[in-house]
Design a protein around this motif. Structure first.
Motif, PDB file in Angstrom:
ATOM      1  N   THR A 643     131.299 106.997  49.502  1.00  0.00           N
ATOM      2  CA  THR A 643     131.027 106.720  50.911  1.00  0.00           C
ATOM      3  C   THR A 643     130.472 105.322  51.088  1.00  0.00           C
ATOM      4  OG1 THR A 643     130.591 109.056  51.335  1.00  0.00           O
ATOM      5  CG2 THR A 643     129.729 107.478  52.925  1.00  0.00           C
ATOM      6  N   SER A 644     129.511 104.958  50.250  1.00  0.00           N
ATOM      7  CA  SER A 644     128.910 103.636  50.337  1.00  0.00           C
ATOM      8  C   SER A 644     129.940 102.540  50.093  1.00  0.00           C
ATOM      9  CB  SER A 644     127.775 103.522  49.309  1.00  0.00           C
ATOM     10  OG  SER A 644     127.216 102.238  49.306  1.00  0.00           O
ATOM     11  N   GLY A 645     130.779 102.730  49.059  1.00  0.00           N
ATOM     12  CA  GLY A 645     131.780 101.712  48.732  1.00  0.00           C
ATOM     13  C   GLY A 645     132.805 101.519  49.825  1.00  0.00           C
ATOM     14  N   VAL A 646     133.263 102.623  50.437  1.00  0.00           N
ATOM     15  CA  VAL A 646     134.298 102.536  51.466  1.00  0.00           C
ATOM     16  C   VAL A 646     133.736 101.969  52.768  1.00  0.00           C
ATOM     17  CG1 VAL A 646     135.839 103.893  52.918  1.00  0.00           C
ATOM     18  CG2 VAL A 646     135.715 104.355  50.468  1.00  0.00           C
ATOM     19  N   LEU A 647     132.548 102.425  53.173  1.00  0.00           N
ATOM     20  CA  LEU A 647     131.988 101.988  54.449  1.00  0.00           C
ATOM     21  C   LEU A 647     131.639 100.509  54.449  1.00  0.00           C
ATOM     22  CD1 LEU A 647     129.665 104.962  55.486  1.00  0.00           C
ATOM     23  CD2 LEU A 647     131.920 104.378  56.386  1.00  0.00           C
ATOM     24  N   ARG A 648     131.260  99.964  53.307  1.00  0.00           N
ATOM     25  CA  ARG A 648     130.839  98.563  53.250  1.00  0.00           C
ATOM     26  C   ARG A 648     131.983  97.596  52.963  1.00  0.00           C
ATOM     27  NH1 ARG A 648     125.001  99.107  50.069  1.00  0.00           N
ATOM     28  NH2 ARG A 648     124.157 100.725  51.437  1.00  0.00           N
ATOM     29  N   ARG A 649     133.160  98.120  52.724  1.00  0.00           N
ATOM     30  CA  ARG A 649     134.295  97.261  52.430  1.00  0.00           C
ATOM     31  C   ARG A 649     134.918  96.727  53.722  1.00  0.00           C
ATOM     32  NH1 ARG A 649     137.499  95.907  48.315  1.00  0.00           N
ATOM     33  NH2 ARG A 649     139.678  95.413  48.717  1.00  0.00           N
ATOM     34  N   LYS A 650     135.366  95.471  53.680  1.00  0.00           N
ATOM     35  CA  LYS A 650     136.096  94.879  54.790  1.00  0.00           C
ATOM     36  C   LYS A 650     137.588  95.121  54.553  1.00  0.00           C
ATOM     37  CE  LYS A 650     132.770  91.077  55.306  1.00  0.00           C
ATOM     38  NZ  LYS A 650     132.608  89.599  55.233  1.00  0.00           N
ATOM     39  N   TYR A 651     138.233  95.754  55.518  1.00  0.00           N
ATOM     40  CA  TYR A 651     139.657  96.059  55.404  1.00  0.00           C
ATOM     41  C   TYR A 651     140.467  95.141  56.314  1.00  0.00           C
ATOM     42  CZ  TYR A 651     138.470 100.321  52.847  1.00  0.00           C
ATOM     43  OH  TYR A 651     138.011 101.211  51.917  1.00  0.00           O
ATOM     44  N   PHE A 652     141.745  95.010  55.990  1.00  0.00           N
ATOM     45  CA  PHE A 652     142.642  94.212  56.827  1.00  0.00           C
ATOM     46  C   PHE A 652     143.119  95.104  57.965  1.00  0.00           C
ATOM     47  CE2 PHE A 652     146.590  92.122  58.070  1.00  0.00           C
ATOM     48  CZ  PHE A 652     146.173  90.801  58.134  1.00  0.00           C
ATOM     49  N   THR A 653     142.429  95.023  59.074  1.00  0.00           N
ATOM     50  CA  THR A 653     142.664  95.927  60.197  1.00  0.00           C
ATOM     51  C   THR A 653     143.583  95.304  61.240  1.00  0.00           C
ATOM     52  OG1 THR A 653     140.750  95.085  61.391  1.00  0.00           O
ATOM     53  CG2 THR A 653     140.371  96.912  59.871  1.00  0.00           C
ATOM     54  N   VAL A 654     143.931  96.124  62.232  1.00  0.00           N
ATOM     55  CA  VAL A 654     144.732  95.646  63.354  1.00  0.00           C
ATOM     56  C   VAL A 654     143.983  94.527  64.089  1.00  0.00           C
ATOM     57  CG1 VAL A 654     145.734  96.294  65.586  1.00  0.00           C
ATOM     58  CG2 VAL A 654     145.940  97.839  63.625  1.00  0.00           C
ATOM     59  N   ALA A 655     142.671  94.657  64.233  1.00  0.00           N
ATOM     60  CA  ALA A 655     141.883  93.619  64.891  1.00  0.00           C
ATOM     61  C   ALA A 655     141.986  92.302  64.135  1.00  0.00           C
ATOM     62  CB  ALA A 655     140.420  94.058  65.005  1.00  0.00           C
ATOM     63  N   ARG A 656     141.972  92.380  62.805  1.00  0.00           N
ATOM     64  CA  ARG A 656     142.089  91.163  61.977  1.00  0.00           C
ATOM     65  C   ARG A 656     143.460  90.537  62.165  1.00  0.00           C
ATOM     66  NH1 ARG A 656     141.858  86.984  59.572  1.00  0.00           N
ATOM     67  NH2 ARG A 656     141.031  86.577  57.491  1.00  0.00           N
ATOM     68  N   LEU A 657     144.509  91.349  62.166  1.00  0.00           N
ATOM     69  CA  LEU A 657     145.856  90.838  62.373  1.00  0.00           C
ATOM     70  C   LEU A 657     146.019  90.274  63.776  1.00  0.00           C
ATOM     71  CD1 LEU A 657     148.764  90.440  61.419  1.00  0.00           C
ATOM     72  CD2 LEU A 657     149.243  92.792  62.117  1.00  0.00           C
ATOM     73  N   ALA A 658     145.404  90.942  64.764  1.00  0.00           N
ATOM     74  CA  ALA A 658     145.507  90.465  66.146  1.00  0.00           C
ATOM     75  C   ALA A 658     144.944  89.051  66.274  1.00  0.00           C
ATOM     76  CB  ALA A 658     144.768  91.417  67.082  1.00  0.00           C
TER      77      ALA A 658
END
Length: 703
Positions: A643-658
């Protein structure tokens, strides 16, 4: 195939029934769909209304969407009135013991060493009511404006929609998941057409395997590994080459096709023999089936197997690059790897962390030189990776293609901020160059925190399912999640549980068969076999006092694993606290997915309590666990680390692509809208299509 097309595309193929007045059937269809959380489009209703006897057609539509949200089975929990009247754990067990004694169950069966044997109690784990009694015990659902409503659109003919689905899968720039790959194999064999665009080599191998069965030469083959993938797929093996394939006996005509293709690849560039040592054993096994020594007319194909046997020497880019790394010459390694752009990007972190400050500009220059040749999904994956390298991870969470998870300590030195910025700016500039120009961009709010799909292995099939790391909002004050399973042969016991964590991700409680309620959360009761199917639920109200994060898990306690059981699923829904209805109401289901990973503990999602509701973050992970008797108490610490590892990771999201898309706006271009669902209309791109925008043909989506 009709059901598959509807579930996969939310488009209903047209029917060819006799003309007549089907308006009553159309109204009935719409009413039934509403109860399941769907709505027929105007065009679909008009189409149904034009048939004299559309009953079979409308039944197929309803059956398809009911299965999509898991309403094709009976969800009957242990406690009749759940979520009400859930007893205290000790009181419930005591009641089961009294019942066992009243039935005169032998004392030796009720004890295991110094413990009571719950499974020996006739009342424990076995429903004491029928499904009809469950229905009678619950009032009708009062529809809420928050309830999900998904629109079904009218498509073309079944043949047209099937071909459209086939071409969409073929054109995927991301690796297909297991279910989509199996569907693509079926469609390739059925349709037989060579799609104009096949970006992935795995998909080309599928198409070529279908051609090989028809005695046709392969297309798009330009490496020896392409031929190996083709042989694996044609043998029913692993086209991704991650698992060993047992090659079948090939007909003489098939051996000619495969050897001729190999000969042509190597004749054009002998350096391509350098790929052979990487999979030496597979080539040896394939050689035993192809008998290359019998075909002297293809000497270059014979060289492939000579290299595999060690009779002919060759060097590979990877080998020469590794020698440069071992010698401490990072610049030389980068220079060698520019001849294999994909390999350069896979080694980029190693280059950057081992290079000096003076080496970084040279490495970045090598990246800039080859970046146009790298696929969009790799660019996004590397960009996401670099943006998480500024500091060590709390825990490195890994998952293989079967979504089996494991954790490792992050021992890598972090990358300097200037180094990360120099590399990421090159990747961003290339992505912007590829993206189609738009005059404006709007994004459905619920899509902003969804991760851009870069691999089918980071997600699963189902309804409302998003890639790992995606954050999705849930409507309603009450979070309800569930698991359903039906055993194939052996008595099978799955246990739905939930770890409750506070804001600091510290353990504050749990809900499971050993603790029926905690911090306002309730469990629907333990079912210990599922010959006719079994469902377990957990409710967590938002007013829970201590809980900030809820981490559901499904534990295999005994019986058949997820890959062997006849059927299994996990899903969740949002409900209002005062909303009536059965424990399972299809119109409130926001997501449902099958459980089919290779592990004995499924951890599908994390839920976070927010100021306004709940947010789910998809995990799609499976832990190895033990062959039997898995339970929450034994793995909650690992779940907390994940949980800690996933929540703190930055993902390449739709907002990032936008943000990247908005860097390429111009008045002489169409406007673009990004959505989660599949509305009809031009210049609308759904999240699952976004990866195509990053490829050379991406502009065609806006045509």
């Amino acid at each position: 195939m009709l059901t598959t097309v509807i579930r996969r595309t939310l488009r209903v193929p047209t029917s060819a029934g006799a003309a007549g007045d089907g308006r009553a059937a159309a109204r009935q269809l719409d009413a039934v769909l509403l109860k399941v959380g769907f709505k027929a489009s105007k065009e679909l209703l008009e189409h149904v209304a034009g048939f004299a006897q559309p009953t079979a057609y409308t039944k197929s539509i309803v059956d398809a969407v009911r299965g999509l949200v898991g309403d094709d089975v009976k969800h009957n929990p242990y406690f009749l009135t759940f979520p009400y009247d859930v007893p205290d754990t000790a009181e419930f067990w005591t009641d089961c013991l009294r019942d066992a004694l009243a039935r005169e169950v032998p004392a030796e069966e009720l004890r295991v060493n110094s413990f009571f044997n719950l499974l020996a109690m006739p009342k424990y784990g076995r429903r004491q009511h029928t499904y009809e009694e469950l229905l009678a015990a619950h009032d009708e659902l009062v529809p809420s404006i928050k309830n999900r409503l998904t629109v079904l659109h009218l498509g073309g003919t079944l043949e047209e929609e099937t071909r459209r689905l086939y071409l969409d899968l073929a054109a995927s720039p991301t690796v297909l998941g297991e279910a989509d790959l199996a569907l693509f194999v079926e469609l390739a064999e059925r349709i037989g057409e060579v799609p104009e665009t096949i970006p992935l080599r795995e998909n080309r191998a599928v198409v070529n395997a279908a051609r090989l069965n028809g005695g046709l030469a392969p297309v798009g083959v330009d490496t020896v590994t392409d031929v190996l993938r083709l042989a694996c797929q044609a043998s029913g093996g692993d086209v991704t080459l991650l698992e060993a394939t047992r090659f079948r006996s090939f007909r003489r005509s098939e051996r000619r096709v495969l050897l001729a293709a190999l000969d042509e690849v190597v004749a054009g560039n002998a350096g391509k023999l350098g790929d052979v040592p990487q999979r030496r054993e597979a080539w040896k096994r394939l050689g035993e089936r192809l008998h290359p020594h019998e075909y002297g007319q293809w000497p270059h194909a014979q060289d492939v197997f000579a290299v595999a046997r060690g009779e002919k020497a060759t060097s590979s880019f990877a080998g020469r690059a590794e020698m440069a790394f071992q010698a401490g010459d990072v610049r030389k390694a980068a220079e060698i790897l520019t001849a294999a752009p994909g390999m350069l990007f896979r080694q980029l972190d190693r280059l950057l962390r081992n290079g000096t400050a003076d080496d970084v500009p040279v490495i970045v220059a090598a990246v800039r030189e080859v970046v146009p040749e790298v696929s969009g999904r790799v660019l996004c994956s590397v960009l996401e990776h670099l943006e998480n390298r500024g500091k060590p991870d709390v825990a490195r969470v890994f998952a293989n293609r079967s979504r089996r998870a494991w954790i490792a300590e992050d021992t890598r030195p972090p990358l300097d901020a200037d180094t990360v910025e120099a590399a990421t700016s090159v990747l961003e500039d290339e992505l912007v160059r590829r993206l189609p120009a738009v005059s404006g961009l709007t994004v459905e709010p619920a899509a902003l925190d969804v991760v851009v799909p870069l691999s089918g292995n980071a997600s699963e099939e189902g309804f409302g399912v998003q890639p790992r790391g995606s954050r999705v909002p849930l409507d309603g004050e009450l979070l309800r999640f569930f698991t359903y399973w039906r055993q194939a042969e052996l008595p099978t016991d799955y246990d739905l549980s939930a770890v409750l964590l506070d804001e600091k991700l510290e353990h504050v409680g749990q809900v499971s068969w050993t603790n029926l309620s905690d911090d306002g959360a309730y469990y629907s009761g333990d079912l210990t076999s599922a010959a006719e199917g079994a469902t377990e639920f957990i409710d967590v109200p938002r007013h829970a006092v201590r809980t900030k994060y809820v981490v559901p898990q499904v534990n295999l306690f005994s019986g058949e694993p997820f890959t062997k059981v006849a059927e299994s699923m996990f899903g969740f829904m949002g409900r209002d606290l005062d909303e009536l209805g059965k424990p399972y109401e299809p119109s409130t289901v926001q997501a449902r997915m099958p459980l089919n990973g290779y592990g004995n503990i499924a951890v599908p999602v994390i839920f976070e309590r927010t100021e306004t509701g709940w947010t789910g973050t998809w995990l799609h992970l499976y832990l190895r666990g033990t062959p039997w008797s898995n339970q929450l108490e034994a793995n909650r610490d690992m779940v907390r680390l994940i949980t800690s590892g996933v929540l703190r990771r930055k993902y390449f999201t739709v907002a990032r692509l936008a943000g990247l898309i908005r860097r390429k706006t111009t008045v002489d271009a169409p406007a673009l809208h990004i959505a989660l669902s599949r509305p009809e209309g031009r210049h609308v791109v759904t999240v699952d299509q976004l990866a195509k925008l990053l490829e050379p043909e991406g502009a065609s989506l806006l045509a």
